[in-house]
Design an enzyme around this catalytic site. Structure first.
Site, short mmCIF file in Angstrom:
data_model
loop_
_atom_site.label_atom_id
_atom_site.label_comp_id
_atom_site.label_asym_id
_atom_site.label_seq_id
_atom_site.Cartn_x
_atom_site.Cartn_y
_atom_site.Cartn_z
N ALA A 11 -129.75 -9.28 -2.51
CA ALA A 11 -129.51 -7.84 -2.50
C ALA A 11 -130.04 -7.17 -3.77
CB ALA A 11 -128.02 -7.56 -2.37
N GLY A 13 -133.24 -6.14 -4.25
CA GLY A 13 -134.40 -5.27 -4.02
C GLY A 13 -134.06 -3.78 -4.10
N LYS A 24 -130.28 -0.15 -1.39
CA LYS A 24 -130.27 -0.43 0.06
C LYS A 24 -128.98 -1.08 0.53
CE LYS A 24 -133.43 -3.38 2.03
NZ LYS A 24 -134.67 -3.63 2.79
N THR A 88 -138.28 -12.96 -3.21
CA THR A 88 -137.07 -13.60 -2.67
C THR A 88 -136.87 -15.03 -3.20
OG1 THR A 88 -138.42 -13.95 -0.68
CG2 THR A 88 -136.77 -12.24 -0.57
N GLY A 152 -142.30 -11.41 8.69
CA GLY A 152 -143.13 -12.59 8.44
C GLY A 152 -143.40 -13.28 9.78
N ASN A 234 -135.25 -1.80 6.88
CA ASN A 234 -136.18 -1.46 5.79
C ASN A 234 -136.41 0.03 5.68
OD1 ASN A 234 -136.61 -4.19 5.00
ND2 ASN A 234 -137.94 -4.43 6.77
N HIS A 370 -100.41 30.45 16.26
CA HIS A 370 -101.65 31.18 16.00
C HIS A 370 -101.83 31.53 14.52
CE1 HIS A 370 -100.29 32.60 20.08
NE2 HIS A 370 -99.19 32.87 19.39
N ASN A 384 -89.69 28.35 14.96
CA ASN A 384 -90.91 29.01 15.41
C ASN A 384 -91.50 29.84 14.27
OD1 ASN A 384 -92.48 30.05 18.01
ND2 ASN A 384 -92.14 31.79 16.64
N TYR A 394 -99.33 28.95 -3.91
CA TYR A 394 -100.09 28.73 -5.15
C TYR A 394 -100.00 29.97 -6.03
CZ TYR A 394 -104.16 27.25 -7.97
OH TYR A 394 -104.99 26.86 -8.98
C1 UD1 Z 1 -138.26 -10.61 4.46
C2 UD1 Z 1 -139.04 -11.92 4.69
C3 UD1 Z 1 -139.77 -11.81 6.03
C4 UD1 Z 1 -138.76 -11.53 7.14
C5 UD1 Z 1 -137.91 -10.30 6.83
C6 UD1 Z 1 -136.78 -10.18 7.83
C7 UD1 Z 1 -139.70 -12.77 2.48
C8 UD1 Z 1 -140.82 -12.96 1.54
N1 UD1 Z 1 -139.98 -12.12 3.62
O1 UD1 Z 1 -139.21 -9.55 4.37
O2 UD1 Z 1 -140.48 -13.01 6.30
O3 UD1 Z 1 -139.45 -11.37 8.37
O4 UD1 Z 1 -137.33 -10.39 5.52
O5 UD1 Z 1 -136.04 -9.00 7.67
O6 UD1 Z 1 -138.61 -13.21 2.21
N2 UD1 Z 1 -134.73 -9.21 -2.54
C9 UD1 Z 1 -134.21 -9.65 -3.74
N3 UD1 Z 1 -135.06 -9.85 -4.79
C10 UD1 Z 1 -136.40 -9.65 -4.70
C11 UD1 Z 1 -136.92 -9.21 -3.46
C12 UD1 Z 1 -136.04 -8.98 -2.39
O7 UD1 Z 1 -133.00 -9.86 -3.87
O8 UD1 Z 1 -137.09 -9.87 -5.69
C13 UD1 Z 1 -133.78 -8.98 -1.40
C14 UD1 Z 1 -133.77 -7.56 -0.88
O9 UD1 Z 1 -132.81 -6.79 -1.53
C15 UD1 Z 1 -133.45 -7.77 0.61
C16 UD1 Z 1 -133.98 -9.17 0.91
O10 UD1 Z 1 -134.20 -9.81 -0.34
O11 UD1 Z 1 -132.06 -7.76 0.88
C17 UD1 Z 1 -135.28 -9.14 1.68
O12 UD1 Z 1 -136.21 -8.30 1.00
P1 UD1 Z 1 -137.11 -7.26 1.78
O13 UD1 Z 1 -137.94 -6.56 0.80
O14 UD1 Z 1 -136.32 -6.47 2.73
O15 UD1 Z 1 -138.06 -8.30 2.57
P2 UD1 Z 1 -138.85 -8.04 3.90
O16 UD1 Z 1 -140.12 -7.38 3.59
O17 UD1 Z 1 -137.96 -7.39 4.90
MG MG Z 2 -136.07 -6.52 4.84
#
Ligand code: UD1
Ligand code: MG
Length: 465
Positions: A11, A13, A24, A88, A152, A234, A370, A384, A394
């Site tokens: 979480a 991102g 997000k 990730t 992906g 997203n 009313h 009533n 107030y």
């Molecule tokens: C990711 C997957 C993709 C998949 C999709 C499904 C990767 C590289 N890609 O893409 O294959 O189809 O989810 O929904 O994993 N986050 C971090 N740190 C970071 C980057 C992201 O904690 O450095 C967290 C974000 O907050 C999010 C989650 O990882 O909750 C996924 O990141 P997001 O940018 O949504 O990846 P997608 O492009 O959706």
């Molecule tokens: Mg995503």
């Protein structure tokens, strides 16, 4: 002894594609932050499978805000910081670096904070697929979708498969409809062996967690028919889509339990709301928070009820707004009434149009039919309050109490200058401004005397040419 399963929620991102100023994971969906849906789904999964895994959330962007929100609802969740969001896989690296015990768990579950519909069945199936195959190193939930944009792609081959991100995919690969959901179970030993060697040689320059899956690895792609469960949020289009799917399920549950909706798709009902059998919900009704509606109630169009209890056999007529209040049985409210926090409306009472109550306790069978304001007041049984009744509660600095006993009759257009107390069986004449207490059985009148001059009207009636 260390848990055999560790759970990581990613979480950190920014959620750039959402184009809103909140992180997000805190984006509201049906009254709860996105990540709370993931946490409660994980909770159901753990209960069902009698697991007691430690849950860690990787936070980064606006981390204090995210931590504060999660901690307020989930005491046992711990946090890992990813200062810079390098992808990730890097997020997972931060989890293991800051959480040395995590290496001891036999399995590691990784889920994204932006997939709020993945339920206990999906978690369970994926976990079992890995547990039942001793040679497999990891399992990823995959699904087929007519619109794979943003996901992906799963490129099968060898013992396993590659996951190719959209940005890095060739024309041919982009046409693949089998996609990665972002939910994985790993044998932790597999992560230990390969996490350190993941590189960022790709279009985003990020370290992809998806590189833990390769054609050369013994990894399993578990296909799911119910692809909608893996909807990743997203952008705001997907947020609404996920919200509507969940909303449909909430309403379905009520319908099967005997609640009649006239047009359910126009209603907004949060998961925490309870509605008794035999109740009817008209179009455009909003029910939020800790709200309970009893049996055989009618909620007409445009009614909004937040954190309130409405007991059996009540009718809430069109466009009434209720907040943090208790409505006892057989009450009629509205149309167009406003019941503000702290109101308690006694059984059999009637609140009519353009009536506002606030911090007001009305006993049984009180009638305010009313155009009235009843604020900071206690009104006795069977009293009533006539049209245009106003509590002047107030004084510009403080709020004061109005008390009126039972079986009283307050004539129309009367004001009570609080603090003031009227006893039982009191009668107040219409148009009175009452600023002195009246004892039980008393009659109060406080208005200018009328003077009538015969024939004098013509001096004031202007003739039209
Ligand atoms: C990711 C997957 C993709 C998949 C999709 C499904 C990767 C590289 N890609 O893409 O294959 O189809 O989810 O929904 O994993 N986050 C971090 N740190 C970071 C980057 C992201 O904690 O450095 C967290 C974000 O907050 C999010 C989650 O990882 O909750 C996924 O990141 P997001 O940018 O949504 O990846 P997608 O492009 O959706
Ligand atoms: Mg995503």
């Amino acid at each position: 002894m260390a848990d055999s399963l560790g759970i990581v929620i990613l979480a950190a991102g920014k959620g750039t594609r959402l184009k809103v100023d909140i992180p997000k994971s805190l984006c509201p969906m049906l009254g709860k932050p996105l990540i709370d849906h993931v946490l409660s789904n994980l909770d159901s999964f753990q209960n069902e499978y009698e697991l007691q895994a430690k849950i860690s959330v990787v936070v980064g962007h606006k981390k204090e805000e995210v931590k504060k929100s999660i901690s307020s609802n989930w005491a046992d969740v711990s946090f890992v910081t990813q200062e810079e969001q390098k992808g990730t896989a890097h997020a997972l690296q931060c989890y293991f670096e800051q959480n040395k015990d995590a290496w001891d768990s036999k399995y590691t579950l990784v889920v994204c904070a932006d997939t709020p519909l993945i339920g206990k069945e999906e978690f369970g199936k994926l976990f079992k697929a890995l547990q039942d195959d001793e040679d497999a190193q990891a399992s990823a939930a995959v699904f087929n979708t007519p619109n794979p944009t943003g996901y992906g792609r799963i490129v099968m081959g060898g013992q396993g498969f590659d996951i190719v991100e959209e940005k890095d995919a060739s024309e041919d690969q982009r046409r693949i409809n089998l996609v990665n959901s972002g939910l994985y179970f790993f044998r932790t030993s597999h992560i230990k062996e390969h996490l350190g060697s993941i590189e960022n040689e790709n279009k985003s320059g990020e370290f992809y967690l998806t590189d833990l899956f390769k054609k050369s690895f013994n990894v399993k792609a578990v296909n799911y028919e119910d692809s909608y469960k893996f909807l990743g949020i997203n952008n705001l289009v997907q947020l609404e889509e996920a919200s509507l799917i969940k909303q449909r399920n909430i309403i379905l549950k009520h319908q099967l339990a005997g609640v009649r909706f006239i047009n359910s798709s126009s209603c907004y009902i949060e998961e925490s709301v309870e509605i008794g059998a035999g109740s009817v919900v008209y179009p455009g009704v909003t029910l939020e928070g800790e709200t309970t509606i009893g049996q055989n109630c009618i909620l007409e169009s445009g009614v909004v009820i937040k954190n309130s209890e409405v007991q059996n056999n009540c009718s809430i007529f069109a466009n009434s707004y209720l907040e943090k209040s208790l409505i006892k049985e057989d009450v009629r409210i509205g149309p167009m009434a406003r019941i503000r926090p702290g109101s308690e409306i006694g059984a059999g009472s009637k609140i009519g149009n353009f009536v506002e109550t606030k911090n007001a306790k009305l006993d049984k069978k009180v009638s305010v039919s009313h155009l009235s304001y009843v604020g900071d007041a206690n009104i006795g049984e069977n009293t009533n309050l006539g049209c245009g009744f106003i509590t002047c509660n107030y004084d510009g600095v403080q709020k004061h109490l109005t008390t009126i006993g039972k079986n009283s009759f307050i004539g129309s257009d009367s004001q009570m200058i609080a603090p003031i107390t009227l006893g039982d069986e009191v009668y107040v004449a219409s148009g009175s401004t009452i600023n002195k207490d009246i004892p039980s059985g008393g009659f109060g009148i406080a208005r200018g005397r009328q003077v009538t001059k015969e024939g004098m009207a013509k001096r004031f009636l202007k003739k039209k040419d």
